[in-house]
Scaffold this active site. Structure first.
Site, PDB file in Angstrom:
ATOM      1  N   TYR A  60      -1.142  -9.944  14.918  1.00  0.00           N
ATOM      2  CA  TYR A  60      -1.219  -8.552  14.145  1.00  0.00           C
ATOM      3  C   TYR A  60      -2.204  -7.816  14.831  1.00  0.00           C
ATOM      4  O   TYR A  60      -1.980  -6.685  14.776  1.00  0.00           O
ATOM      5  CB  TYR A  60      -1.182  -9.012  12.504  1.00  0.00           C
ATOM      6  CG  TYR A  60      -2.082  -8.350  11.459  1.00  0.00           C
ATOM      7  CD1 TYR A  60      -0.558  -6.697  11.432  1.00  0.00           C
ATOM      8  CD2 TYR A  60      -3.070  -7.905  11.602  1.00  0.00           C
ATOM      9  CE1 TYR A  60      -1.084  -5.871  10.736  1.00  0.00           C
ATOM     10  CE2 TYR A  60      -3.772  -6.540  10.463  1.00  0.00           C
ATOM     11  CZ  TYR A  60      -2.171  -5.839   9.972  1.00  0.00           C
ATOM     12  OH  TYR A  60      -2.934  -4.829   9.190  1.00  0.00           O
ATOM     13  N   SER A  61      -3.604  -7.922  14.760  1.00  0.00           N
ATOM     14  CA  SER A  61      -4.800  -6.969  14.731  1.00  0.00           C
ATOM     15  C   SER A  61      -4.501  -6.051  16.143  1.00  0.00           C
ATOM     16  O   SER A  61      -4.652  -5.341  17.156  1.00  0.00           O
ATOM     17  CB  SER A  61      -6.257  -7.756  14.992  1.00  0.00           C
ATOM     18  OG  SER A  61      -6.548  -9.014  15.378  1.00  0.00           O
ATOM     19  N   SER A  74      -1.634  -5.585  18.248  1.00  0.00           N
ATOM     20  CA  SER A  74      -0.451  -5.021  18.017  1.00  0.00           C
ATOM     21  C   SER A  74      -1.017  -3.387  16.992  1.00  0.00           C
ATOM     22  O   SER A  74      -0.791  -2.981  17.353  1.00  0.00           O
ATOM     23  CB  SER A  74       0.931  -6.035  16.786  1.00  0.00           C
ATOM     24  OG  SER A  74       0.240  -5.674  15.907  1.00  0.00           O
ATOM     25  N   LYS A  75      -1.873  -3.666  15.780  1.00  0.00           N
ATOM     26  CA  LYS A  75      -2.079  -3.048  15.414  1.00  0.00           C
ATOM     27  C   LYS A  75      -3.301  -2.029  16.299  1.00  0.00           C
ATOM     28  O   LYS A  75      -3.570  -0.266  16.363  1.00  0.00           O
ATOM     29  CB  LYS A  75      -3.347  -3.044  14.205  1.00  0.00           C
ATOM     30  CG  LYS A  75      -2.313  -3.684  12.506  1.00  0.00           C
ATOM     31  CD  LYS A  75      -1.520  -3.078  12.024  1.00  0.00           C
ATOM     32  CE  LYS A  75      -1.435  -1.251  11.666  1.00  0.00           C
ATOM     33  NZ  LYS A  75      -0.636  -0.254  10.805  1.00  0.00           N
ATOM     34  N   THR A 134      -6.140  -1.018  10.141  1.00  0.00           N
ATOM     35  CA  THR A 134      -6.904  -2.372   9.577  1.00  0.00           C
ATOM     36  C   THR A 134      -8.184  -1.593  10.164  1.00  0.00           C
ATOM     37  O   THR A 134      -8.531  -1.657  11.642  1.00  0.00           O
ATOM     38  CB  THR A 134      -5.956  -3.516  10.115  1.00  0.00           C
ATOM     39  OG1 THR A 134      -7.108  -4.335   9.242  1.00  0.00           O
ATOM     40  CG2 THR A 134      -5.629  -3.119  11.045  1.00  0.00           C
ATOM     41  N   ASP A 135      -8.951  -2.777  10.392  1.00  0.00           N
ATOM     42  CA  ASP A 135     -10.144  -3.311  10.316  1.00  0.00           C
ATOM     43  C   ASP A 135     -10.460  -4.619  11.417  1.00  0.00           C
ATOM     44  O   ASP A 135     -11.125  -4.668  11.242  1.00  0.00           O
ATOM     45  CB  ASP A 135     -10.824  -3.695   8.976  1.00  0.00           C
ATOM     46  CG  ASP A 135     -11.033  -4.681   8.098  1.00  0.00           C
ATOM     47  OD1 ASP A 135      -9.797  -5.153   8.412  1.00  0.00           O
ATOM     48  OD2 ASP A 135     -11.719  -4.904   7.596  1.00  0.00           O
ATOM     49  N   GLU A 136      -9.087  -4.903  10.760  1.00  0.00           N
ATOM     50  CA  GLU A 136      -8.978  -6.461  12.165  1.00  0.00           C
ATOM     51  C   GLU A 136      -9.094  -6.182  13.790  1.00  0.00           C
ATOM     52  O   GLU A 136      -9.240  -6.630  14.519  1.00  0.00           O
ATOM     53  CB  GLU A 136      -8.006  -6.917  11.716  1.00  0.00           C
ATOM     54  CG  GLU A 136      -7.901  -7.697   9.700  1.00  0.00           C
ATOM     55  CD  GLU A 136      -7.095  -8.548   9.873  1.00  0.00           C
ATOM     56  OE1 GLU A 136      -6.644  -9.238  10.698  1.00  0.00           O
ATOM     57  OE2 GLU A 136      -6.905  -8.903   8.550  1.00  0.00           O
ATOM     58  N   LYS A 154      12.654  -0.073   5.937  1.00  0.00           N
ATOM     59  CA  LYS A 154      13.962  -1.348   6.541  1.00  0.00           C
ATOM     60  C   LYS A 154      13.906  -1.873   6.015  1.00  0.00           C
ATOM     61  O   LYS A 154      14.754  -2.661   5.774  1.00  0.00           O
ATOM     62  CB  LYS A 154      13.345  -1.399   7.344  1.00  0.00           C
ATOM     63  CG  LYS A 154      14.678  -2.861   8.187  1.00  0.00           C
ATOM     64  CD  LYS A 154      13.524  -3.775   9.356  1.00  0.00           C
ATOM     65  CE  LYS A 154      14.429  -4.418   9.718  1.00  0.00           C
ATOM     66  NZ  LYS A 154      13.994  -5.394  11.416  1.00  0.00           N
ATOM     67  N   LEU A 155      13.021  -2.447   4.317  1.00  0.00           N
ATOM     68  CA  LEU A 155      13.183  -3.132   2.817  1.00  0.00           C
ATOM     69  C   LEU A 155      13.036  -4.503   3.880  1.00  0.00           C
ATOM     70  O   LEU A 155      13.665  -4.648   3.615  1.00  0.00           O
ATOM     71  CB  LEU A 155      14.381  -2.571   2.550  1.00  0.00           C
ATOM     72  CG  LEU A 155      14.727  -1.343   1.851  1.00  0.00           C
ATOM     73  CD1 LEU A 155      15.810  -0.987   1.084  1.00  0.00           C
ATOM     74  CD2 LEU A 155      13.071  -1.353   0.778  1.00  0.00           C
ATOM     75  N   THR A 156      12.537  -5.252   4.521  1.00  0.00           N
ATOM     76  CA  THR A 156      12.232  -6.118   5.245  1.00  0.00           C
ATOM     77  C   THR A 156      11.808  -6.855   4.190  1.00  0.00           C
ATOM     78  O   THR A 156      11.433  -6.583   2.621  1.00  0.00           O
ATOM     79  CB  THR A 156      11.226  -6.474   6.328  1.00  0.00           C
ATOM     80  OG1 THR A 156       9.440  -5.944   5.438  1.00  0.00           O
ATOM     81  CG2 THR A 156      11.216  -5.108   7.294  1.00  0.00           C
ATOM     82  N   ASP A 197      -7.644 -25.100   9.246  1.00  0.00           N
ATOM     83  CA  ASP A 197      -7.900 -23.536   9.310  1.00  0.00           C
ATOM     84  C   ASP A 197      -6.508 -22.572   9.988  1.00  0.00           C
ATOM     85  O   ASP A 197      -5.865 -23.342  10.811  1.00  0.00           O
ATOM     86  CB  ASP A 197      -8.367 -23.476   9.639  1.00  0.00           C
ATOM     87  CG  ASP A 197     -10.089 -22.382   9.775  1.00  0.00           C
ATOM     88  OD1 ASP A 197      -9.731 -21.416   8.941  1.00  0.00           O
ATOM     89  OD2 ASP A 197     -11.282 -22.726  10.129  1.00  0.00           O
ATOM     90  N   ILE A 247       0.994  -1.016   0.158  1.00  0.00           N
ATOM     91  CA  ILE A 247       0.089   0.135  -0.005  1.00  0.00           C
ATOM     92  C   ILE A 247       1.295   1.241   0.205  1.00  0.00           C
ATOM     93  O   ILE A 247       0.596   2.310  -0.921  1.00  0.00           O
ATOM     94  CB  ILE A 247      -1.330   0.237   1.113  1.00  0.00           C
ATOM     95  CG1 ILE A 247      -1.997  -1.143   1.303  1.00  0.00           C
ATOM     96  CG2 ILE A 247      -1.391   0.970   1.074  1.00  0.00           C
ATOM     97  CD1 ILE A 247      -2.592  -1.196   2.135  1.00  0.00           C
ATOM     98  N   THR A 263       7.806  -3.914  15.632  1.00  0.00           N
ATOM     99  CA  THR A 263       7.970  -2.723  14.584  1.00  0.00           C
ATOM    100  C   THR A 263       6.365  -1.678  14.950  1.00  0.00           C
ATOM    101  O   THR A 263       6.086  -1.102  14.439  1.00  0.00           O
ATOM    102  CB  THR A 263       7.348  -3.489  13.511  1.00  0.00           C
ATOM    103  OG1 THR A 263       9.082  -4.460  13.391  1.00  0.00           O
ATOM    104  CG2 THR A 263       7.302  -2.717  12.252  1.00  0.00           C
TER     105      THR A 263
END
Ligand code: NAD
Ligand code: TDX
Length: 350
Positions: free
Chosen positions: A156-157, A159-160, A131-133, A35-37, A286, A13, A101
């Site tokens: 992930y969500s 941390s966001k 994010t919507d998460e 950082k170019l991960t 899953d 994005i 991060t």
């Protein structure tokens, strides 16, 4: 003249946001910090790297001292913060990288901005892309609005969500001019093929199994990445300080239906018999804690700032497939090396 720091500009994005700002605002100086991960790729920005109003800095937002020095040296007018660890599956195998991060990195940027601006926030702005998460999962009905309570489930969500809270806290505590947007799933060109759509395109192209988690019943709300970049542009320029906007395409798809549509588009593009690629669909174990459904209500953004999505999903998906088929080198480059090791660990025996 504005000097804007865009973090994570070499990612999916971020590269669309950098391109849009560099091209549309020749009087802005755009500094892309990344950082170019594994997910960051300067090849995403080849077409604009020679523009006079563009500059790249390789740095890690987790390095607080470096962020502080950078802000003092550069005297930015604004930050558009996209740098993040962004893949839910990776957050399940290594949550700490996401805390570093997404949480610590965001707090480092907030501190660096606050300290370099010294309480004078007139014509300054810290824009946090989220994010919507953070809102958790929906059942069969309902939509996320800006009032929906945070209820993140994946590392992930979580941390966001934490980073969003810090951004609001810096607005409420120090008066920093902040804005946050929470967007649904993006798709389009330059998307790293660990995420569902580019991974499926790559596998269909190479006649490899297309892994669908569980029964493929999970629902995501898909938005074309350039519509997201345009929403960020509008919010950055027009939102009031402290505001939050949801961004989404009103475009819900069950994973299995989306993959079937993709298979059918690719059968046509690749001159395969209709139905041939659907034979590659493989149901696998899953994802742990897999959120059932996301759906964004973006009425506030549409009503207050006049943004609406521009592209129908079928058209956007076809454009996306075309881009991947025309950019074989990009795809081959990013799927060589460490990608193979990731793929083996993530999908082996699943
Ligand atoms: P991406 O993984 O493609 O790109 C992330 C970029 O951040 C990469 O270029 C990477 O090198 C860089 N980065 C990572 N760690 C860094 C660090 N410590 N210091 C500096 N740079 C670092 O992610 P994306 O999909 O482009 O997402 C961008 C942002 O938008 C993220 O904040 C994400 O949470 C958010 N978002 C993504 C989606 C989506 O569908 N992809 C939807 C809503 C919100
Ligand atoms: O191989 C797969 N098979 C599969 O069925 C992969 C990679 C995913 N899936 C499913 C899981 C999800 O229901 O497809 C859906 C989409 O998965 P991802 O592309 O990993 O996206 P998601 O987990 O929904 O998160 C994305 O959207 C919100 C981005 O990665 C986040 O950065 C963003 O915040």
């Amino acid at each position: 003249m504005k000097k804007i720091l865009i973090t994570g500009g070499a990612g999916f994005i971020g590269s669309h946001v950098v391109r849009r700002f560099v091209k549309n605002y020749p009087d802005y100086e755009i500094v892309n910090l990344d950082k170019l991960t594994y997910a960051g790729n300067l090849a995403n920005l080849r077409d604009i790297e020679a523009y006079d109003n563009y500059r790249f800095i390789k740095a890690d937002i987790v390095d607080a001292a470096e962020m502080s020095q950078l802000f003092k040296r550069e005297n930015f007018d604004a930050v558009i913060h996209l740098a993040a660890e962004s893949h839910v599956d990776r957050s399940i195998s290594d949550p700490t990288a996401f805390v570093m991060t997404n949480v610590i990195g965001t707090v480092n940027l907030l501190n660096a901005a606050k300290d370099s601006w010294k309480g004078d926030y007139e014509r300054k702005r810290f824009y946090h892309v989220s994010t919507d998460e953070v809102y958790g999962a929906l059942g069969e009905t309902g939509m996320f609005t800006e009032e929906t309570a945070y209820d993140p489930h994946s590392p992930y969500s979580a941390s966001k969500a934490s980073s969003d809270h810090f951004v609001r806290a810096y607005h409420d505590t120090y008066g920093l001019d902040t804005v946050i947007s929470n967007c649904s799933n993006n798709y389009g060109s330059h998307h790293f093929p660990e995420k569902l759509i580019p991974l499926a395109i790559n596998n269909i192209k190479n006649e490899l199994p297309v892994p669908v988690y569980g029964k493929g019943e999970n629902v995501r709300d898909w938005l074309w990445v350039e519509d997201h970049a345009r929403a960020i542009d509008v919010i950055f320029h027009k939102a009031a300080s402290g505001e939050t906007y949801n961004i989404g395409g009103h475009n819900e798809w069950k994973n299995i239906d989306l993959i079937r549509l993709l298979c059918s588009i690719m059968d046509k593009k690749l001159g395969r018999e209709e139905g041939a690629s659907a034979g590659l669909i493989t149901f696998v174990t899953d994802r742990a804690g897999h959120d059932l459904r996301y759906a964004i209500d973006s009425t506030k953004l549409q009503r207050e700032l006049g943004w609406v999505p521009s592209l129908q999903f079928e058209e956007g998906l076809e454009k996306t497939v075309d881009w991947y088929l025309e950019n074989e080198k990009w795809l081959n480059d990013v799927t060589s090396g460490s990608y193979q090791a990731y793929y083996e660990t993530q999908y082996h025996g699943r």
